[in-house]
Every structure is written in C-alpha cells, then in structure tokens.
Write a protein that holds these residues in place. Structure first.
Motif, short mmCIF file in Angstrom:
data_model
loop_
_atom_site.label_atom_id
_atom_site.label_comp_id
_atom_site.label_asym_id
_atom_site.label_seq_id
_atom_site.Cartn_x
_atom_site.Cartn_y
_atom_site.Cartn_z
N PHE A 50 11.55 -8.25 3.28
CA PHE A 50 11.34 -6.84 3.63
C PHE A 50 12.61 -6.03 3.39
CE2 PHE A 50 10.51 -3.33 6.69
CZ PHE A 50 9.22 -3.00 6.33
N CYS A 55 12.11 -2.04 1.74
CA CYS A 55 11.01 -1.45 2.51
C CYS A 55 11.60 -0.70 3.70
CB CYS A 55 10.07 -2.54 3.03
SG CYS A 55 9.59 -3.75 1.79
N CYS A 58 12.09 3.27 4.23
CA CYS A 58 11.09 4.17 4.84
C CYS A 58 10.51 3.62 6.14
CB CYS A 58 9.95 4.42 3.87
SG CYS A 58 10.49 5.19 2.32
N HIS A 59 10.39 2.30 6.24
CA HIS A 59 9.75 1.71 7.43
C HIS A 59 10.77 1.17 8.42
CE1 HIS A 59 5.65 1.78 5.80
NE2 HIS A 59 6.17 1.39 4.64
N ALA A 67 7.99 6.79 6.94
CA ALA A 67 6.69 6.14 6.86
C ALA A 67 6.32 5.57 8.23
CB ALA A 67 6.79 5.02 5.83
N PHE A 87 -3.98 -5.69 1.04
CA PHE A 87 -3.40 -4.37 0.74
C PHE A 87 -2.16 -4.54 -0.13
CE2 PHE A 87 -0.18 -1.16 1.65
CZ PHE A 87 -0.83 -0.02 1.19
N LEU A 88 -1.29 -5.51 0.24
CA LEU A 88 -0.03 -5.71 -0.49
C LEU A 88 -0.28 -6.17 -1.93
CD1 LEU A 88 2.06 -7.38 2.37
CD2 LEU A 88 2.24 -5.02 1.54
N PRO A 98 -3.78 7.26 4.73
CA PRO A 98 -4.25 7.32 3.33
C PRO A 98 -3.77 8.58 2.61
CG PRO A 98 -6.06 6.80 4.82
CD PRO A 98 -4.87 7.10 5.68
N PHE A 101 -0.49 7.99 0.83
CA PHE A 101 -0.44 6.75 0.05
C PHE A 101 0.37 6.92 -1.24
CE2 PHE A 101 -2.42 3.90 -3.18
CZ PHE A 101 -1.92 2.71 -2.67
N MET A 104 3.76 5.57 -0.98
CA MET A 104 3.80 4.11 -0.80
C MET A 104 3.44 3.36 -2.08
SD MET A 104 4.15 1.40 0.95
CE MET A 104 3.74 -0.25 0.42
N THR A 111 5.27 -5.76 -4.43
CA THR A 111 4.57 -6.77 -3.63
C THR A 111 3.48 -7.48 -4.43
OG1 THR A 111 3.13 -5.03 -2.73
CG2 THR A 111 5.03 -5.64 -1.42
C1 HEC Z 1 9.47 5.57 -0.22
C2 HEC Z 1 9.08 5.18 1.13
C3 HEC Z 1 8.41 3.83 1.31
C4 HEC Z 1 8.91 2.59 0.98
C5 HEC Z 1 10.24 2.25 0.30
C6 HEC Z 1 7.91 1.62 1.42
N1 HEC Z 1 6.85 2.25 1.99
FE1 HEC Z 1 5.21 1.37 2.86
N2 HEC Z 1 4.46 3.21 3.30
C7 HEC Z 1 5.07 4.43 3.02
C8 HEC Z 1 4.22 5.52 3.48
C9 HEC Z 1 4.52 7.00 3.36
C10 HEC Z 1 3.08 4.90 4.03
C11 HEC Z 1 1.84 5.62 4.62
C12 HEC Z 1 0.77 5.70 3.57
C13 HEC Z 1 -0.24 4.60 3.66
O1 HEC Z 1 -0.79 4.40 4.75
O2 HEC Z 1 -0.48 3.95 2.64
C14 HEC Z 1 3.26 3.46 3.91
C15 HEC Z 1 2.37 2.50 4.35
C16 HEC Z 1 2.55 1.14 4.27
C17 HEC Z 1 1.61 0.16 4.77
C18 HEC Z 1 0.27 0.50 5.46
C19 HEC Z 1 -0.83 0.56 4.42
C20 HEC Z 1 -2.12 1.12 4.90
O3 HEC Z 1 -3.09 0.35 5.08
O4 HEC Z 1 -2.23 2.36 5.03
C21 HEC Z 1 2.13 -1.06 4.50
C22 HEC Z 1 1.49 -2.40 4.82
C23 HEC Z 1 3.39 -0.86 3.85
N3 HEC Z 1 3.62 0.49 3.72
C24 HEC Z 1 4.22 -1.87 3.40
C25 HEC Z 1 5.41 -1.66 2.72
C26 HEC Z 1 6.24 -2.72 2.17
C27 HEC Z 1 5.96 -4.20 2.28
C28 HEC Z 1 7.29 -2.12 1.54
C29 HEC Z 1 8.40 -2.78 0.75
C30 HEC Z 1 8.00 -3.58 -0.39
C31 HEC Z 1 7.13 -0.68 1.71
N4 HEC Z 1 5.98 -0.45 2.42
C32 HEC Z 1 8.03 0.26 1.24
C33 HEC Z 1 6.30 4.60 2.44
C34 HEC Z 1 7.12 3.61 1.95
#
Ligand code: HEC
Length: 130
Positions: A50, A55, A58-59, A67, A87-88, A98, A101, A104, A111
C-alpha cells in the motif's frame, strides 16, 4: 461382574476424555496462533504494498484525505475480501464514492497487474483497518 465392566468402561471413557481434551485444545490453539501469525504477516506485507504503490498519497487509515479513509472503505466492503479484490482487478464497479471514481481509476492499472498473492495481502491490510 457386568456392573464392574460397565463401571470400568465408564471410567475409561471419562479418563480418556480428560486425557485427550486438553491436548486437543492446545493443538487447536497452536493452529489458531499459527493462523493469526500468518494473517498478521499478510497484513504487514499488504501495508508495505500500500505504501510502496503510493496509495497513502490519497488514502489515510482513519481520517478523510483526498480519498475515503480505509475505515470508510471497510464499512462498505464489510470484510468481504473477494469483493475488494474484484474491484482492485477492475472487475467490479466502485461502491464507496462512484462520483469520484475518475481520480481513483488510474491506480487500478497498478493493482490490476499485481499477483493474486499481493492482492490478497493488500486487501487483508485494507480490511484490517476498522
Ligand atoms: C490520487 C488519489 C488516489 C490514490 C493515489 C489512490 N486512490 Fe483509491 N480512491 C481515490 C478516490 C478519490 C476514491 C473514491 C472513488 C471511488 O469510490 O472509487 C478511491 C477509492 C478507493 C477504493 C474504494 C472503491 C469503491 O468501491 O468505491 C479502494 C478499494 C481504493 N481506492 C484503493 C486504492 C489503492 C489500493 C490504491 C493504491 C494502489 C489507491 N486506492 C490509490 C483516490 C486515490
């Protein structure tokens, strides 16, 4: 005579119970401890993946960053690792936010290419944050 045989059978079965039960239990707890150790290693490995894949840009674990926090993602996936892995792998639609999205989506290119073993570790880590 019959009574004695019956009594000795009763005694034997009772004593065998008391002999075997504790050892069974400790065998079980050794297995459980081993399982938890393996799961713990899996979570640690997932955390490294992670971080390495940025990741964390943002998380955050529990606070809202750019995020949703991992604890929020977990509240949607409710510990369902298979669903999160889908999802990944980009095999299922987003359910958390959503409408965002688009931000993301690019990360799923990373992934999607991961091995099943790495995805399993990553999902274990993400779902360990409550
Ligand atoms: C540039 C910012 C950013 C980065 C870097 C990022 N994410 Fe996200 N992620 C988001 C945002 C914004 C959302 C909300 C949108 C969504 O729900 O899909 C999200 C949502 C998700 C979700 C929820 C999906 C869902 O069902 O809605 C997962 C799981 C996730 N990220 C995993 C990851 C992982 C694993 C990584 C690294 C490989 C990562 N993210 C890197 C911005 C980011």
């Amino acid at each position: 005579m019959k009574k004695i045989t019956l009594l000795s059978i009763l005694f034997l079965s009772l004593s065998s119970f008391s002999i075997f039960k504790p050892s069974n239990r400790s065998l079980l707890s050794i297995k459980k401890t081993k399982y938890f150790l393996q799961e713990d290693e899996n979570i640690q490995k997932g955390k490294q993946i992670f971080i390495k894949n940025q990741c964390t840009l943002c998380h955050k674990e529990k606070t809202e960053g750019l995020a949703p926090a991992l604890s929020v993602i977990n509240s949607f996936y409710k510990g369902d690792k298979d669903k999160l892995i889908k999802f990944l792998k980009r095999e299922s639609d987003p359910i958390v936010m959503p409408e965002s999205f688009g931000i993301m989506a690019a990360n799923l290119f990373k992934t999607k290419r991961m091995s099943d073993e790495d995805l399993n570790a990553l999902a274990s880590y993400m779902l360990s944050i409550k």
